[in-house]
Design a protein around this motif. Structure first.
Motif, PDB file in Angstrom:
ATOM      1  N   PRO A   7      32.807 -28.092  34.636  1.00 52.98           N
ATOM      2  CA  PRO A   7      31.417 -28.552  35.310  1.00 52.98           C
ATOM      3  C   PRO A   7      31.614 -28.846  36.649  1.00 52.98           C
ATOM      4  CG  PRO A   7      31.424 -28.840  33.008  1.00 52.98           C
ATOM      5  CD  PRO A   7      32.807 -28.625  33.311  1.00 52.98           C
ATOM      6  N   GLY A   8      31.156 -28.225  37.654  1.00 46.83           N
ATOM      7  CA  GLY A   8      31.147 -28.902  39.003  1.00 46.83           C
ATOM      8  C   GLY A   8      32.087 -28.200  39.954  1.00 46.83           C
ATOM      9  N   PHE A   9      33.247 -27.288  39.357  1.00 45.15           N
ATOM     10  CA  PHE A   9      34.017 -26.307  40.291  1.00 45.15           C
ATOM     11  C   PHE A   9      33.421 -25.421  40.832  1.00 45.15           C
ATOM     12  CE2 PHE A   9      38.596 -27.035  37.948  1.00 45.15           C
ATOM     13  CZ  PHE A   9      38.116 -28.602  38.361  1.00 45.15           C
ATOM     14  N   THR A  10      34.139 -25.142  42.036  1.00 43.79           N
ATOM     15  CA  THR A  10      33.666 -23.801  42.750  1.00 43.79           C
ATOM     16  C   THR A  10      34.534 -22.854  42.452  1.00 43.79           C
ATOM     17  OG1 THR A  10      32.839 -25.294  44.633  1.00 43.79           O
ATOM     18  CG2 THR A  10      33.403 -23.042  45.041  1.00 43.79           C
ATOM     19  N   VAL A  11      34.097 -21.762  42.167  1.00 42.73           N
ATOM     20  CA  VAL A  11      34.843 -20.612  41.752  1.00 42.73           C
ATOM     21  C   VAL A  11      34.590 -19.354  42.559  1.00 42.73           C
ATOM     22  CG1 VAL A  11      35.442 -18.866  39.723  1.00 42.73           C
ATOM     23  CG2 VAL A  11      34.893 -21.087  39.357  1.00 42.73           C
ATOM     24  N   ILE A  12      35.831 -18.577  43.024  1.00 48.45           N
ATOM     25  CA  ILE A  12      35.590 -17.307  43.706  1.00 48.45           C
ATOM     26  C   ILE A  12      35.914 -16.220  42.858  1.00 48.45           C
ATOM     27  CG2 ILE A  12      36.430 -16.183  45.845  1.00 48.45           C
ATOM     28  CD1 ILE A  12      37.236 -18.598  47.257  1.00 48.45           C
ATOM     29  N   ASP A  13      35.286 -15.185  42.561  1.00 48.18           N
ATOM     30  CA  ASP A  13      35.408 -14.316  41.827  1.00 48.18           C
ATOM     31  C   ASP A  13      35.795 -12.771  42.547  1.00 48.18           C
ATOM     32  OD1 ASP A  13      35.879 -12.152  39.814  1.00 48.18           O
ATOM     33  OD2 ASP A  13      33.888 -12.453  39.032  1.00 48.18           O
ATOM     34  N   CYS A  14      37.084 -12.320  42.740  1.00 46.71           N
ATOM     35  CA  CYS A  14      37.392 -11.259  43.711  1.00 46.71           C
ATOM     36  C   CYS A  14      37.350 -10.164  42.768  1.00 46.71           C
ATOM     37  CB  CYS A  14      38.730 -11.704  44.206  1.00 46.71           C
ATOM     38  SG  CYS A  14      38.743 -13.177  45.127  1.00 46.71           S
ATOM     39  N   GLY A  15      36.746  -8.912  43.278  1.00 44.94           N
ATOM     40  CA  GLY A  15      36.621  -7.776  42.678  1.00 44.94           C
ATOM     41  C   GLY A  15      35.702  -8.001  41.521  1.00 44.94           C
ATOM     42  N   ALA A  16      34.546  -8.637  41.762  1.00 40.33           N
ATOM     43  CA  ALA A  16      33.648  -9.222  40.659  1.00 40.33           C
ATOM     44  C   ALA A  16      33.085  -8.130  39.754  1.00 40.33           C
ATOM     45  CB  ALA A  16      32.880 -10.074  41.418  1.00 40.33           C
ATOM     46  N   ALA A  17      32.466  -7.018  40.535  1.00 40.77           N
ATOM     47  CA  ALA A  17      31.546  -5.904  39.730  1.00 40.77           C
ATOM     48  C   ALA A  17      32.374  -5.501  38.432  1.00 40.77           C
ATOM     49  CB  ALA A  17      31.577  -4.650  40.690  1.00 40.77           C
ATOM     50  N   PRO A  18      31.418  -5.347  37.565  1.00 33.27           N
ATOM     51  CA  PRO A  18      30.038  -5.595  37.467  1.00 33.27           C
ATOM     52  C   PRO A  18      29.438  -6.711  37.240  1.00 33.27           C
ATOM     53  CG  PRO A  18      30.742  -4.906  35.275  1.00 33.27           C
ATOM     54  CD  PRO A  18      32.072  -4.746  36.165  1.00 33.27           C
ATOM     55  N   GLY A  19      30.488  -7.892  37.254  1.00 29.13           N
ATOM     56  CA  GLY A  19      29.935  -9.366  36.864  1.00 29.13           C
ATOM     57  C   GLY A  19      30.261  -9.879  35.763  1.00 29.13           C
ATOM     58  N   ALA A  20      31.051  -9.361  34.801  1.00 31.84           N
ATOM     59  CA  ALA A  20      31.207 -10.113  33.758  1.00 31.84           C
ATOM     60  C   ALA A  20      32.084 -11.261  33.839  1.00 31.84           C
ATOM     61  CB  ALA A  20      31.905  -9.084  32.898  1.00 31.84           C
ATOM     62  N   TRP A  21      33.024 -11.484  34.565  1.00 32.55           N
ATOM     63  CA  TRP A  21      33.902 -12.807  34.716  1.00 32.55           C
ATOM     64  C   TRP A  21      33.034 -13.867  35.560  1.00 32.55           C
ATOM     65  CZ3 TRP A  21      39.516 -12.826  35.870  1.00 32.55           C
ATOM     66  CH2 TRP A  21      40.428 -12.245  34.931  1.00 32.55           C
ATOM     67  N   SER A  22      32.226 -13.329  36.585  1.00 29.79           N
ATOM     68  CA  SER A  22      31.173 -14.324  37.149  1.00 29.79           C
ATOM     69  C   SER A  22      30.173 -14.844  36.083  1.00 29.79           C
ATOM     70  CB  SER A  22      30.267 -13.526  38.241  1.00 29.79           C
ATOM     71  OG  SER A  22      31.014 -13.169  39.158  1.00 29.79           O
ATOM     72  N   GLN A  23      29.953 -14.238  35.005  1.00 25.99           N
ATOM     73  CA  GLN A  23      28.923 -14.585  34.026  1.00 25.99           C
ATOM     74  C   GLN A  23      29.786 -15.764  33.302  1.00 25.99           C
ATOM     75  OE1 GLN A  23      27.892 -10.786  32.063  1.00 25.99           O
ATOM     76  NE2 GLN A  23      26.130 -11.690  32.050  1.00 25.99           N
ATOM     77  N   VAL A  24      30.947 -15.551  33.039  1.00 24.60           N
ATOM     78  CA  VAL A  24      31.708 -16.645  32.178  1.00 24.60           C
ATOM     79  C   VAL A  24      31.811 -17.834  33.136  1.00 24.60           C
ATOM     80  CG1 VAL A  24      33.939 -17.234  31.278  1.00 24.60           C
ATOM     81  CG2 VAL A  24      32.888 -14.958  30.907  1.00 24.60           C
ATOM     82  N   ALA A  25      32.051 -17.728  34.594  1.00 23.44           N
ATOM     83  CA  ALA A  25      32.355 -18.607  35.274  1.00 23.44           C
ATOM     84  C   ALA A  25      30.987 -19.403  35.424  1.00 23.44           C
ATOM     85  CB  ALA A  25      32.809 -18.079  36.549  1.00 23.44           C
ATOM     86  N   VAL A  26      29.613 -18.983  35.684  1.00 24.14           N
ATOM     87  CA  VAL A  26      28.707 -19.489  35.744  1.00 24.14           C
ATOM     88  C   VAL A  26      28.446 -20.498  34.622  1.00 24.14           C
ATOM     89  CG1 VAL A  26      26.025 -19.134  35.644  1.00 24.14           C
ATOM     90  CG2 VAL A  26      27.565 -17.917  37.282  1.00 24.14           C
ATOM     91  N   GLN A  27      28.550 -19.911  33.251  1.00 21.74           N
ATOM     92  CA  GLN A  27      28.357 -20.622  32.241  1.00 21.74           C
ATOM     93  C   GLN A  27      29.261 -22.036  32.225  1.00 21.74           C
ATOM     94  OE1 GLN A  27      29.234 -18.033  29.067  1.00 21.74           O
ATOM     95  NE2 GLN A  27      27.479 -16.660  29.352  1.00 21.74           N
ATOM     96  N   ARG A  28      30.573 -21.778  32.674  1.00 22.76           N
ATOM     97  CA  ARG A  28      31.456 -22.786  32.489  1.00 22.76           C
ATOM     98  C   ARG A  28      31.525 -23.942  33.563  1.00 22.76           C
ATOM     99  NH1 ARG A  28      36.021 -20.900  28.200  1.00 22.76           N
ATOM    100  NH2 ARG A  28      34.663 -19.967  26.818  1.00 22.76           N
ATOM    101  N   VAL A  29      31.224 -23.645  34.627  1.00 29.53           N
ATOM    102  CA  VAL A  29      30.989 -24.499  35.788  1.00 29.53           C
ATOM    103  C   VAL A  29      29.710 -25.157  36.049  1.00 29.53           C
ATOM    104  CG1 VAL A  29      32.949 -23.422  36.890  1.00 29.53           C
ATOM    105  CG2 VAL A  29      30.793 -22.901  37.804  1.00 29.53           C
ATOM    106  N   ASN A  30      28.763 -24.455  35.061  1.00 28.87           N
ATOM    107  CA  ASN A  30      27.410 -24.921  35.212  1.00 28.87           C
ATOM    108  C   ASN A  30      26.678 -24.772  36.383  1.00 28.87           C
ATOM    109  OD1 ASN A  30      25.063 -26.424  34.225  1.00 28.87           O
ATOM    110  ND2 ASN A  30      25.658 -28.236  35.247  1.00 28.87           N
ATOM    111  N   SER A  31      26.809 -23.696  37.064  1.00 26.60           N
ATOM    112  CA  SER A  31      26.201 -23.379  38.281  1.00 26.60           C
ATOM    113  C   SER A  31      24.865 -23.029  38.450  1.00 26.60           C
ATOM    114  CB  SER A  31      27.157 -22.117  39.041  1.00 26.60           C
ATOM    115  OG  SER A  31      26.754 -20.829  38.505  1.00 26.60           O
ATOM    116  N   THR A  32      24.216 -22.808  37.222  1.00 27.43           N
ATOM    117  CA  THR A  32      22.689 -22.828  37.352  1.00 27.43           C
ATOM    118  C   THR A  32      22.063 -24.200  37.119  1.00 27.43           C
ATOM    119  OG1 THR A  32      22.774 -22.582  34.605  1.00 27.43           O
ATOM    120  CG2 THR A  32      22.866 -20.420  36.249  1.00 27.43           C
ATOM    121  N   GLY A  33      22.887 -25.310  36.841  1.00 23.01           N
ATOM    122  CA  GLY A  33      22.362 -26.609  36.574  1.00 23.01           C
ATOM    123  C   GLY A  33      21.774 -26.645  35.363  1.00 23.01           C
TER     124      GLY A  33
END
Length: 240
Positions: free
Chosen positions: A72-98
């Motif tokens: 939580p609180g980390f900044t993550v860069i997801d390269c080659g992100a499409a379709p977005g599954a890794w970004s979904q995991v990152a969003v959950q784990r770094v709490n980027s939705t708050g």
């Protein structure tokens, strides 16, 4: 989670046997192989059940469960992100939705040359080539002053049919991730990049060792057994 997915595999195999004739009618041989593999793949079913955009989410989940890279609180860069599954995991784990108000709020930035459908908690640079200096400039505008904590890369070039050529092209992509890390990754940060084994893998590993304190090779269970893909997991970026 993994025992549950294994049980699902047995169930899916039975379902596959029952449904295959209906699904395969009129299909080419290649299409038949792909469809049978999808029908019998427990990670495909799990991705559908858990609303991940594709099965590759479970590769990152397994690696992060073991190595605790995304906090939580980390900044993550997801390269080659499409379709977005890794970004979904990152969003959950770094709490980027708050969503977890008692935890620090992170951020996720996804980049791909392809279009990515919007995702709550992530910013996407679509139609951007991650190896391009102009993309790096656009990325740096979105990053906090301290830089990124983690860079993720599950990207790969379109297959040419020539194994060594594809290997070399993917290693070149990984080296561009290392160049990006040098620009935007904070000291102590981590990098995950996919590669295919081949003659240049050792060179890439040595380059990573020169920049990170810990580098290891990982093959998640969600990677198909027949796949040549592996991941370098590099942790603790050295101070520049």
């Amino acid at each position: 989670m993994w025992k549950r997915i294994q049980r699902s595999c047995i169930h899916m195999s039975a379902v596959c046997l029952k449904k295959t004739p209906l699904h395969l009618k009129g299909k080419s041989t290649a299409d038949k192989r792909w469809l049978i593999r999808q029908l019998s793949d427990p990670f495909v079913k799990a991705a559908h059940e858990q609303n991940y955009r594709c099965r590759s989410a479970f590769k990152l989940i397994e690696m992060d469960d073991k190595y605790r890279l995304l906090k939580p609180g980390f900044t993550v860069i997801d390269c080659g992100a499409a379709p977005g599954a890794w970004s979904q995991v990152a969003v959950q784990r770094v709490n980027s939705t708050g969503e977890s108000v008692d935890l620090p709020k992170g951020s996720v930035i996804g980049i791909d040359i392809l279009h990515i459908f919007p995702l709550d908690g992530a910013q996407f640079l679509t139609n951007h080539d991650i190896t391009s200096p102009s993309t790096h400039t656009a990325l740096e505008r979105l990053l906090p002053e301290a830089g990124a904590d983690v860079i993720l890369s599950d990207m790969a070039p379109n297959a040419s049919g020539f194994r060594e050529l594809d290997h070399e092209r993917l290693v070149s992509m990984c080296l561009s991730m290392l160049d990006l890390a040098d620009k935007v990754l904070r000291p102590g940060g981590s990098l995950i990049c996919k590669y295919w084994d081949g003659g240049l893998a050792h060179m890439l590993q040595q380059r990573l060792f020169s920049a990170f304190q810990d580098v290891r090779t990982v093959k998640p269970r969600a990677s198909r057994k027949e796949s040549a893909e592996l991941f370098f997991l590099a942790r603790m970026l050295k101070k520049r």
